[in-house]
Design a protein around this motif. Structure first.
Motif, short mmCIF file in Angstrom:
data_model
loop_
_atom_site.label_atom_id
_atom_site.label_comp_id
_atom_site.label_asym_id
_atom_site.label_seq_id
_atom_site.Cartn_x
_atom_site.Cartn_y
_atom_site.Cartn_z
N GLU A 85 -9.61 3.21 -8.81
CA GLU A 85 -8.25 2.69 -8.87
C GLU A 85 -8.12 1.66 -9.98
O GLU A 85 -7.12 1.65 -10.71
N GLY A 88 -7.51 3.27 -13.12
CA GLY A 88 -6.25 4.00 -13.21
C GLY A 88 -6.38 5.50 -13.04
O GLY A 88 -5.46 6.23 -13.39
N TYR A 91 -5.41 6.40 -6.95
CA TYR A 91 -4.57 5.39 -6.32
C TYR A 91 -4.49 5.66 -4.83
O TYR A 91 -4.77 6.76 -4.37
N HIS A 103 -5.47 9.59 -3.73
CA HIS A 103 -5.17 10.70 -4.65
C HIS A 103 -5.86 10.43 -5.98
O HIS A 103 -6.11 9.28 -6.33
N VAL A 105 -4.92 10.49 -9.86
CA VAL A 105 -3.69 10.39 -10.64
C VAL A 105 -3.41 11.70 -11.37
O VAL A 105 -2.27 12.15 -11.41
N SER A 109 1.47 13.31 -8.98
CA SER A 109 2.36 12.23 -9.40
C SER A 109 3.63 12.41 -8.60
O SER A 109 4.55 13.10 -9.01
N ARG A 126 8.48 11.55 -8.56
CA ARG A 126 8.62 10.10 -8.83
C ARG A 126 9.85 9.80 -9.68
O ARG A 126 10.39 8.70 -9.61
N ASP A 145 5.96 -1.30 -8.29
CA ASP A 145 4.92 -0.30 -8.05
C ASP A 145 5.40 0.57 -6.90
O ASP A 145 5.14 0.29 -5.73
N GLY A 147 4.66 3.55 -6.01
CA GLY A 147 3.74 4.49 -5.39
C GLY A 147 2.88 3.92 -4.30
O GLY A 147 2.21 4.66 -3.59
#
Length: 180
Positions: A85, A88, A91, A103, A105, A109, A126, A145, A147
């Motif tokens: 995480e 990146g 997440y 998940h 990334v 998404s 998203r 943020d 998500g």
């Protein structure tokens, strides 16, 4: 291709080998480029995430990893997920009162809508939330943020209406419904 033209499956959750291995290799490259070590445990954790057909908790991922590598401790899985995480490439999201779900990334998404009555989760694009994110940034200088948490409410089924807009339904998980 396997016999009969079928795509060979990886040992992790039925992911096609080529797709799953490409995702794992990509994540391992990112870890190495950031100065991290690409251990067997890390590869197995990433493979479990890549092979997941649905959201997975750290505990579920640890069970998958330990089925193949019993010596891998659950704390190793948690540390690896946090590192992924930080880089990146993975997440987590809170879908209610249960454990965080993870998940990769590169694979997903989307935003989550969680029904507080039945516990269903709807995955939506998203981009639906981009106007809100822009307004928050423009009006308040706030970088949202979106998500990290699911948007809670009542699903079409519980409201007695058919779903519209091509939303992808996931059946309720073993998690208890969200608090009312």
């Amino acid at each position: 291709m396997a016999a009969g033209g079928a795509v060979p499956q990886s040992p992790v959750a039925g992911t096609p080998v080529a797709e799953g291995e490409a995702v794992v290799d990509s994540v391992v490259r990112a870890v190495r480029q950031a100065g991290g070590r690409a251990t067997v445990a890390l590869r197995c954790i990433v493979a479990a995430l890549a092979g997941a057909q649905a959201h997975r908790s750290a505990e579920e991922l640890a069970a998958v990893v330990r089925s193949q590598y019993p010596e891998v401790n659950e704390s190793t899985v948690y540390r690896a997920l946090e590192r992924l995480e930080d880089l990146g490439v993975a997440y987590h999201v809170h879908l209610g009162h249960g454990p965080a779900q993870w998940h990769l990334v590169a694979q997903r998404s989307h935003q989550h809508l969680a029904c507080r009555r039945c516990g269903r989760v709807v995955e939506v694009d998203r981009e639906l939330f981009e106007p809100l994110v822009r307004q928050l940034a423009d009006n308040y200088g706030f970088q949202a943020d979106i998500g990290h948490f699911a948007v809670t409410g009542t699903c079409a089924g519980c409201a007695g209406r058919p779903a519209a807009g091509g939303a992808r339904w996931r059946p309720p998980t073993s998690q208890p419904p969200l608090a009312r």
